[in-house]
Design an enzyme around this catalytic site. Structure first.
Site, PDB file in Angstrom:
ATOM      1  N   SER A  21       0.865  -1.185   0.000  1.00  0.00           N
ATOM      2  CA  SER A  21       0.000   0.000   0.000  1.00  0.00           C
ATOM      3  C   SER A  21       0.902   1.236   0.000  1.00  0.00           C
ATOM      4  O   SER A  21       2.106   1.134   0.244  1.00  0.00           O
ATOM      5  CB  SER A  21      -0.834  -0.044   1.283  1.00  0.00           C
ATOM      6  OG  SER A  21      -1.348   1.217   1.607  1.00  0.00           O
ATOM      7  N   TYR A  54      -3.034  -0.698  10.039  1.00  0.00           N
ATOM      8  CA  TYR A  54      -2.971  -0.976   8.598  1.00  0.00           C
ATOM      9  C   TYR A  54      -1.571  -0.630   8.075  1.00  0.00           C
ATOM     10  O   TYR A  54      -0.943  -1.419   7.373  1.00  0.00           O
ATOM     11  CB  TYR A  54      -4.038  -0.149   7.875  1.00  0.00           C
ATOM     12  CG  TYR A  54      -4.105  -0.374   6.387  1.00  0.00           C
ATOM     13  CD1 TYR A  54      -4.762  -1.477   5.855  1.00  0.00           C
ATOM     14  CD2 TYR A  54      -3.507   0.528   5.499  1.00  0.00           C
ATOM     15  CE1 TYR A  54      -4.824  -1.683   4.488  1.00  0.00           C
ATOM     16  CE2 TYR A  54      -3.568   0.329   4.127  1.00  0.00           C
ATOM     17  CZ  TYR A  54      -4.230  -0.771   3.627  1.00  0.00           C
ATOM     18  OH  TYR A  54      -4.282  -0.978   2.263  1.00  0.00           O
TER      19      TYR A  54
HETATM   20  P1  NDP Z   1     -11.781  -4.949  -1.216  1.00  0.00           P
HETATM   21  O1  NDP Z   1     -12.435  -4.671   0.084  1.00  0.00           O
HETATM   22  O2  NDP Z   1     -12.545  -4.788  -2.466  1.00  0.00           O
HETATM   23  O3  NDP Z   1     -11.148  -6.396  -1.210  1.00  0.00           O
HETATM   24  C1  NDP Z   1     -10.623  -7.001  -0.073  1.00  0.00           C
HETATM   25  C2  NDP Z   1     -10.566  -8.478  -0.383  1.00  0.00           C
HETATM   26  O4  NDP Z   1      -9.949  -9.171   0.700  1.00  0.00           O
HETATM   27  C3  NDP Z   1     -11.950  -9.057  -0.584  1.00  0.00           C
HETATM   28  O5  NDP Z   1     -11.926  -9.809  -1.761  1.00  0.00           O
HETATM   29  C4  NDP Z   1     -12.166  -9.920   0.645  1.00  0.00           C
HETATM   30  O6  NDP Z   1     -12.921 -11.086   0.359  1.00  0.00           O
HETATM   31  C5  NDP Z   1     -10.737 -10.318   1.001  1.00  0.00           C
HETATM   32  N1  NDP Z   1     -10.594 -10.627   2.416  1.00  0.00           N
HETATM   33  C6  NDP Z   1     -10.559  -9.763   3.466  1.00  0.00           C
HETATM   34  N2  NDP Z   1     -10.436 -10.432   4.622  1.00  0.00           N
HETATM   35  C7  NDP Z   1     -10.380 -11.757   4.299  1.00  0.00           C
HETATM   36  C8  NDP Z   1     -10.251 -12.959   5.038  1.00  0.00           C
HETATM   37  N3  NDP Z   1     -10.118 -12.951   6.377  1.00  0.00           N
HETATM   38  N4  NDP Z   1     -10.222 -14.130   4.378  1.00  0.00           N
HETATM   39  C9  NDP Z   1     -10.358 -14.165   3.030  1.00  0.00           C
HETATM   40  N5  NDP Z   1     -10.461 -13.065   2.268  1.00  0.00           N
HETATM   41  C10 NDP Z   1     -10.490 -11.882   2.889  1.00  0.00           C
HETATM   42  O7  NDP Z   1     -10.501  -4.000  -1.200  1.00  0.00           O
HETATM   43  P2  NDP Z   1      -9.295  -3.795  -2.223  1.00  0.00           P
HETATM   44  O8  NDP Z   1      -9.501  -4.539  -3.461  1.00  0.00           O
HETATM   45  O9  NDP Z   1      -9.083  -2.356  -2.253  1.00  0.00           O
HETATM   46  O10 NDP Z   1      -8.092  -4.439  -1.392  1.00  0.00           O
HETATM   47  C11 NDP Z   1      -7.260  -5.459  -1.896  1.00  0.00           C
HETATM   48  C12 NDP Z   1      -5.872  -5.276  -1.333  1.00  0.00           C
HETATM   49  O11 NDP Z   1      -5.317  -4.056  -1.837  1.00  0.00           O
HETATM   50  C13 NDP Z   1      -5.820  -5.161   0.187  1.00  0.00           C
HETATM   51  O12 NDP Z   1      -4.687  -5.830   0.685  1.00  0.00           O
HETATM   52  C14 NDP Z   1      -5.681  -3.664   0.414  1.00  0.00           C
HETATM   53  O13 NDP Z   1      -5.074  -3.374   1.638  1.00  0.00           O
HETATM   54  C15 NDP Z   1      -4.815  -3.296  -0.772  1.00  0.00           C
HETATM   55  N6  NDP Z   1      -4.820  -1.886  -1.117  1.00  0.00           N
HETATM   56  C16 NDP Z   1      -5.968  -1.244  -1.526  1.00  0.00           C
HETATM   57  C17 NDP Z   1      -5.918   0.095  -1.891  1.00  0.00           C
HETATM   58  C18 NDP Z   1      -7.110   0.839  -2.387  1.00  0.00           C
HETATM   59  O14 NDP Z   1      -7.012   2.078  -2.560  1.00  0.00           O
HETATM   60  N7  NDP Z   1      -8.236   0.220  -2.639  1.00  0.00           N
HETATM   61  C19 NDP Z   1      -4.671   0.860  -1.805  1.00  0.00           C
HETATM   62  C20 NDP Z   1      -3.555   0.095  -1.356  1.00  0.00           C
HETATM   63  C21 NDP Z   1      -3.640  -1.215  -1.033  1.00  0.00           C
HETATM   64  P3  NDP Z   1     -14.369 -11.343   1.058  1.00  0.00           P
HETATM   65  O15 NDP Z   1     -15.218 -10.175   0.618  1.00  0.00           O
HETATM   66  O16 NDP Z   1     -14.797 -12.650   0.502  1.00  0.00           O
HETATM   67  O17 NDP Z   1     -14.101 -11.352   2.534  1.00  0.00           O
END
Ligand code: NDP
Length: 251
Positions: free
Chosen positions: A142, A155
């Site tokens: 991130s 985070y």
């Molecule tokens: P979303 O909330 O769209 O996606 C998060 C994903 O993580 C979901 O698919 C969710 O699946 C999965 N997830 C969370 N907890 C669990 C768990 N305990 N077990 C299994 N799956 C889990 O957010 P983003 O797409 O934005 O995030 C994806 C990654 O990118 C993360 O690591 C985030 O920190 C990182 N990121 C995002 C940024 C942004 O601006 N959006 C910027 C920088 C980094 P489910 O719904 O099935 O739980």
């Protein structure tokens, strides 16, 4: 060189947001994709989209914060696809609180999901990659891998840890031809950032004004860098972290 034909990729959080953007990109380049998530409806939709576009995908339900669940998930993916060539540790969560307001449970929930899960998946899958003398691991960091965050300290700590863990694995596993890299997304429109944009519109505007590219990213913006890091084009690239952020981090 960028071909992923017949390569099996496991993408945590591949059922939405950035993970789904990467899953779609991998499938377009020929990868057989294992989508890992908790929400079955989202998993089904992401799987269907890839299949409808002519790709191959199957979803696996897993809580990435649970070691038992991760072990079972990896066995299921191996039973289904026979191998795991590419691992994308993308699942993540956040809790918006100042450092002094974070409870031990808050701390553990974010750390287990964002950092400990990266170790669980990587250390188990390492054994099969070592045997094959080949493997690609991509960890999603991130901007908070670089910057501090007064309202998201756990985070930021977890994402800083992702980069240091990436470097450590890259050194430890280079001799086995396993490349471990991280991608640092900038501000990307997904479920995770929806709340921020809705509840803190002034802050969100400030963020936009600070992005030299003039816009937030979308999940598909991450696919190209992930395809590069998953393919043989990056065989001599390891331990690095690549911001994909419209120049946010260098301003
Ligand atoms: P979303 O909330 O769209 O996606 C998060 C994903 O993580 C979901 O698919 C969710 O699946 C999965 N997830 C969370 N907890 C669990 C768990 N305990 N077990 C299994 N799956 C889990 O957010 P983003 O797409 O934005 O995030 C994806 C990654 O990118 C993360 O690591 C985030 O920190 C990182 N990121 C995002 C940024 C942004 O601006 N959006 C910027 C920088 C980094 P489910 O719904 O099935 O739980």
């Amino acid at each position: 060189m960028f071909d992923l034909k017949d390569k099996v990729s496991l993408i945590t959080g591949g059922n939405g947001g950035i993970g789904e953007g990467i899953a779609n990109g991998f499938a377009d380049f020929g990868s057989r994709v294992a989508i890992v998530g908790r929400d079955e409806a989202k998993c089904k939709k992401a799987q269907e989209k890839i299949i409808n576009n002519g790709g191959e995908a199957k979803y696996f339900l897993c809580d990435v914060a649970s070691y038992e669940s991760v072990k079972d998930c990896i066995s299921e993916v191996n039973n289904e696809f026979g191998s795991i060539d590419i691992l994308v540790n993308n699942a993540g969560t956040t809790i918006r609180k100042a450092p002094h307001d974070l409870s031990p449970a808050d701390w553990k929930a974010v750390m287990d999901t964002n950092l400990t899960s990266v170790h669980y998946f990587s250390s188990i899958i390492f054994n099969q990659m070592k045997k094959k003398k080949s493997g690609k691991i991509i960890n999603i960091g991130s901007m908070m891998s670089i910057f501090g965050a007064a309202h998201a300290p756990v985070y930021a700590a977890s994402k800083g840890g992702v980069v240091q863990y990436t470097k450590s694995c890259a050194i430890a596993w280079a001799e086995f031809n396993i490349q471990v890299n991280s991608i640092l997304p900038g501000y990307i429109t997904t479920n995770m950032t929806d709340g921020f944009r809705k509840n803190f519109p002034e802050d969100a505007k400030l963020v936009t004004s600070r992005i030299p590219a003039g816009r937030w990213g979308v999940p598909s913006d991450l696919a190209g860098t992930a395809i590069f890091l998953a393919s043989s084009a990056s065989d001599y690239v390891t331990g690095t972290f690549i911001p994909v952020d419209g120049a946010y981090s260098i301003r």
